[in-house]
Design a protein around this motif. Structure first.
Motif, PDB file in Angstrom:
ATOM      1  N   GLY A 148       0.783  -1.225   0.000  1.00  0.00           N
ATOM      2  CA  GLY A 148       0.000   0.000   0.000  1.00  0.00           C
ATOM      3  C   GLY A 148       0.814   1.274   0.000  1.00  0.00           C
ATOM      4  O   GLY A 148       0.271   2.375   0.139  1.00  0.00           O
ATOM      5  N   LYS A 149       2.127   1.143  -0.173  1.00  0.00           N
ATOM      6  CA  LYS A 149       2.997   2.322  -0.164  1.00  0.00           C
ATOM      7  C   LYS A 149       3.535   2.650  -1.564  1.00  0.00           C
ATOM      8  O   LYS A 149       4.544   3.329  -1.708  1.00  0.00           O
ATOM      9  CB  LYS A 149       4.175   2.089   0.796  1.00  0.00           C
ATOM     10  CG  LYS A 149       3.781   1.991   2.266  1.00  0.00           C
ATOM     11  CD  LYS A 149       3.325   3.338   2.798  1.00  0.00           C
ATOM     12  CE  LYS A 149       3.048   3.300   4.299  1.00  0.00           C
ATOM     13  NZ  LYS A 149       4.269   3.161   5.087  1.00  0.00           N
ATOM     14  N   ALA A 217       8.768  -1.706   8.979  1.00  0.00           N
ATOM     15  CA  ALA A 217       7.385  -1.564   9.447  1.00  0.00           C
ATOM     16  C   ALA A 217       7.074  -0.139   9.888  1.00  0.00           C
ATOM     17  O   ALA A 217       5.952   0.351   9.708  1.00  0.00           O
ATOM     18  CB  ALA A 217       7.111  -2.544  10.584  1.00  0.00           C
ATOM     19  N   SER A 218       8.066   0.556  10.453  1.00  0.00           N
ATOM     20  CA  SER A 218       7.839   1.911  10.967  1.00  0.00           C
ATOM     21  C   SER A 218       8.022   2.986   9.905  1.00  0.00           C
ATOM     22  O   SER A 218       7.695   4.154  10.130  1.00  0.00           O
ATOM     23  CB  SER A 218       8.798   2.192  12.125  1.00  0.00           C
ATOM     24  OG  SER A 218      10.143   2.289  11.661  1.00  0.00           O
ATOM     25  N   SER A 238       4.523  -9.671  11.099  1.00  0.00           N
ATOM     26  CA  SER A 238       4.266  -8.240  11.266  1.00  0.00           C
ATOM     27  C   SER A 238       2.778  -7.897  11.291  1.00  0.00           C
ATOM     28  O   SER A 238       1.970  -8.490  10.583  1.00  0.00           O
ATOM     29  CB  SER A 238       4.938  -7.472  10.126  1.00  0.00           C
ATOM     30  OG  SER A 238       4.650  -6.084  10.219  1.00  0.00           O
ATOM     31  N   LEU A 239       2.422  -6.898  12.107  1.00  0.00           N
ATOM     32  CA  LEU A 239       1.057  -6.384  12.136  1.00  0.00           C
ATOM     33  C   LEU A 239       0.820  -5.459  10.949  1.00  0.00           C
ATOM     34  O   LEU A 239      -0.320  -5.173  10.587  1.00  0.00           O
ATOM     35  CB  LEU A 239       0.812  -5.634  13.446  1.00  0.00           C
ATOM     36  CG  LEU A 239       0.913  -6.477  14.726  1.00  0.00           C
ATOM     37  CD1 LEU A 239       0.687  -5.605  15.954  1.00  0.00           C
ATOM     38  CD2 LEU A 239      -0.088  -7.631  14.696  1.00  0.00           C
ATOM     39  N   VAL A 240       1.909  -4.970  10.362  1.00  0.00           N
ATOM     40  CA  VAL A 240       1.844  -4.153   9.154  1.00  0.00           C
ATOM     41  C   VAL A 240       1.945  -5.098   7.958  1.00  0.00           C
ATOM     42  O   VAL A 240       2.771  -6.015   7.966  1.00  0.00           O
ATOM     43  CB  VAL A 240       3.017  -3.145   9.124  1.00  0.00           C
ATOM     44  CG1 VAL A 240       3.027  -2.377   7.814  1.00  0.00           C
ATOM     45  CG2 VAL A 240       2.932  -2.194  10.308  1.00  0.00           C
ATOM     46  N   PRO A 241       1.110  -4.926   6.915  1.00  0.00           N
ATOM     47  CA  PRO A 241       1.173  -5.846   5.764  1.00  0.00           C
ATOM     48  C   PRO A 241       2.475  -5.684   4.973  1.00  0.00           C
ATOM     49  O   PRO A 241       2.700  -4.647   4.340  1.00  0.00           O
ATOM     50  CB  PRO A 241      -0.041  -5.453   4.924  1.00  0.00           C
ATOM     51  CG  PRO A 241      -0.316  -4.029   5.293  1.00  0.00           C
ATOM     52  CD  PRO A 241       0.057  -3.898   6.738  1.00  0.00           C
TER      53      PRO A 241
END
Length: 275
Positions: A148-149, A217-218, A238-241
């Motif tokens: 998504g980035k 992730a950050s 990771s909680l981030v995809p």
């Protein structure tokens, strides 16, 4: 020797890693089942060493390979070996940094003819500080990014190079020094975008997976280049995809390596037993 990126698995994997198909943690179980299915019965093996102890050297904080809680896949493999041999298992914990082999495989127990440990997991085939067993897995480096980035269409390193030049030049690309990925980045004029990570920080609380778990992730970095099993494990955790993309070897630039176990030179009977 766990992160084909430096002197631990890092340096060893710069000399270390599986051709095309990169590991995902979910595949580890199936691979190990396959690997152990072909281990022959050992009824004809020579008598085991008298004390019947498998002394294993492992990193206390380097998932998904090993940790003190014995949750890594190399912890599990060592346990299976000990069970198959009918031996007890003992661990020597030491970070896979500078001095790892000197303080484990080659270190004598005071007032004894024994060493701290007899078997090191996770070294590159071609490792030159001891004899190596048959390889027990093969993997490759990987590229990881947050979904998504603006990177979702990237399926290979070449796709990364196709990004708009302005965007490409703005990226922060995390990479471990002395890994083959550094050569690829230099070859493609991305030296200024590199954020270099040390493989031998001297801090036992640090671990290679932080590049994905924390910095990627950050948003501290935009893309992480790391040894495949590390990328796959922390992407899944990771909680981030996070998406992990395997890197294929190129002419004159190898990205995949085979990993074995290390024993001391001159201990052929023990090495043969492990094989």
């Amino acid at each position: 020797m766990k992160n084909p990126q430096g002197s631990g698995l890092a340096d060893q994997i710069s000399v270390i890693g599986r051709p095309a198909k990169f590991w995902r943690l979910g595949a580890v179980g199936a691979l190990l089942v396959t690997a152990f299915a072909v281990i022959p019965a050992h009824a004809a093996d020579p008598e085991p060493e008298q004390d019947k102890v498998l002394r294993v050297c492992q990193d206390p904080n380097n998932m998904p390979f090993s940790n003190r809680d014995l949750k890594g896949f190399e912890n599990k493999i060592a346990e299976l070996f000990a069970k198959d041999l009918g031996w007890k298992i003992e661990y020597t914990w030491y970070p896979q940094r500078m001095g790892y082999i000197r303080n484990t495989l080659k270190k004598k127990v005071p007032d004894s003819d024994k060493f701290e440990c007899d078997l090191v997991t996770g070294v590159a085939v071609g490792f030159d500080m001891g004899a190596t067993t048959q390889a027990y897995y093969h993997s490759t480096y990987a590229m990881a990014y947050v979904k998504g980035k603006g990177f979702d269409d990237i399926k290979s390193p070449d796709d990364l190079l196709k990004l708009d030049p302005t965007k490409l030049k703005s990226l922060k690309l995390g990479v471990f020094g002395r890994s083959p990925v550094v050569d690829w980045l230099l070859k493609n004029g991305l030296a200024d975008q590199m954020v270099s990570y040390q493989t031998q920080t001297g801090d036992p609380d640090q671990y290679p997976g932080e590049i994905v778990e924390k910095d990627l992730a950050s948003g501290k970095i935009d893309v992480a280049f790391v040894w495949g099993p590390i990328a796959g494990y922390f992407a899944k955790k990771s909680l981030v995809p996070i998406v992990a993309v395997p890197l294929k070897s190129q002419p004159n630039l190898r990205m995949d390596f085979s990993i074995a176990m290390g024993t001391r030179y001159g201990e052929k009977e023990f090495k043969d037993r492990i094989d």
